[in-house]
Design an enzyme around this catalytic site. Structure first.
Site, PDB file in Angstrom:
ATOM      1  N   ASP A  19       0.861  -1.176   0.000  1.00 41.91           N
ATOM      2  CA  ASP A  19       0.000   0.000   0.000  1.00 41.91           C
ATOM      3  C   ASP A  19       0.909   1.242   0.000  1.00 41.91           C
ATOM      4  O   ASP A  19       2.114   1.135   0.304  1.00 41.91           O
ATOM      5  CB  ASP A  19      -0.878  -0.043   1.264  1.00 41.91           C
ATOM      6  CG  ASP A  19      -1.605   1.257   1.506  1.00 41.91           C
ATOM      7  OD1 ASP A  19      -2.297   1.720   0.591  1.00 41.91           O
ATOM      8  OD2 ASP A  19      -1.461   1.820   2.619  1.00 41.91           O
ATOM      9  N   ASP A 196      -2.026  -0.421   5.896  1.00 40.68           N
ATOM     10  CA  ASP A 196      -2.279   0.276   7.168  1.00 40.68           C
ATOM     11  C   ASP A 196      -3.746   0.582   7.422  1.00 40.68           C
ATOM     12  O   ASP A 196      -4.095   1.074   8.489  1.00 40.68           O
ATOM     13  CB  ASP A 196      -1.530   1.617   7.192  1.00 40.68           C
ATOM     14  CG  ASP A 196      -2.196   2.639   6.297  1.00 40.68           C
ATOM     15  OD1 ASP A 196      -2.333   2.356   5.085  1.00 40.68           O
ATOM     16  OD2 ASP A 196      -2.619   3.696   6.806  1.00 40.68           O
TER      17      ASP A 196
HETATM   18 MG   LIG Z   1      -2.903   3.229   3.323  1.00 45.27          MG
END
Ligand SMILES: [Mg+2]
Length: 244
Positions: A19, A196
């Site tokens: 990501d 995250d």
């Molecule tokens: Mg992220």
């Protein structure tokens, strides 16, 4: 609580999925305000080279936005997996464009224009309301988005850090990871995903289900993207002799 970084550096025979916001980069007050550390694009390129191309960025951002930040050439799942670009640059549109989404543009532009500090990020398959700089608008913008999508079964809401995306219903990051794992040079490797956010949890779970590792920036890296970068660098340094 005592935190430990993942014990292993990214091994040579894995497929790495990363990501971007909150994972490789610190979150900023607006998406355009993030700072890309100068060494990061080169680090990703060296890692991709070392992995035989089996490294992909997996982000909610639009593809041109990702290329502007990191340069072209990396495998990418953009817009949460609605657009895939493989390791040799072939594009795969996974989702059809949606007229209902376009139809909301005027109302959403008006909504952010009348709320200072908020902004609208306009992508092909998603429209994102951001309120990090003006969090008092969270409730009213969420209510607006819920009302706007109610008549449109093709649309869904994706919650994120201080933002809400109206997106075309379709595959997410987990499906993007699995699609990459079905093609060269990813196929046959062990997937390692790092993310995250809420949108990353299904991909973290999918990587584990496929026999790989699913790492979370808050659970595994002290919530610090700099620790993720150190970990990636440790994978490069472990072998020595890998140079750009
Ligand atoms: Mg992220």
């Amino acid at each position: 609580m005592l935190y430990q970084l993942p014990q292993i550096p990214p091994p040579r025979d894995c497929a790495i999925f990363l990501d971007i916001d909150g994972t490789l980069l610190d979150l900023a007050v607006t998406p355009d305000a993030v700072i890309v550390p100068p060494h990061l694009p080169g680090l990703l390129r060296r890692l991709a080279l070392r992995q035989g191309g089996a490294l992909a960025l997996v982000s909610g951002r639009a593809l041109p936005d990702i290329d502007r930040m990191f340069g072209p050439g990396l495998a990418v799942a953009a817009e949460h997996g609605a657009i895939l670009r493989d390791a040799v640059g072939r594009l795969r549109g996974v989702v059809d464009e949606d007229a209902a989404l376009r139809g909301l543009l005027g109302r959403l532009r008006d909504a952010v224009a009348s709320r200072p500090g908020t902004l609208l990020e306009e992508k092909r398959f998603g429209l994102v309301l951001h309120w990090r700089a003006a969090p008092g608008n969270a409730a009213s913008l969420t209510a607006l988005a819920e009302a706007l999508i109610a008549p449109h079964p093709s649309l869904t809401l994706q919650h994120a850090h201080e933002a809400l995306e109206i997106r075309v219903r379709g595959p997410g990051k987990a499906e993007a990871l699995e699609a990459f794992m079905g093609i060269a040079p990813f196929a046959g490797r062990m997937p390692v995903f790092v993310g995250d956010d809420l949108t990353d949890e299904p991909a973290i779970a999918r990587a584990i289900a496929l026999g790989g590792r699913g790492l979370h920036v808050h659970r595994d890296f002290h919530g610090d993207p700099a620790a993720v970068l150190s970990w990636l660098e440790s994978g490069l340094n472990k072998d020595g002799g890998d140079h750009a």
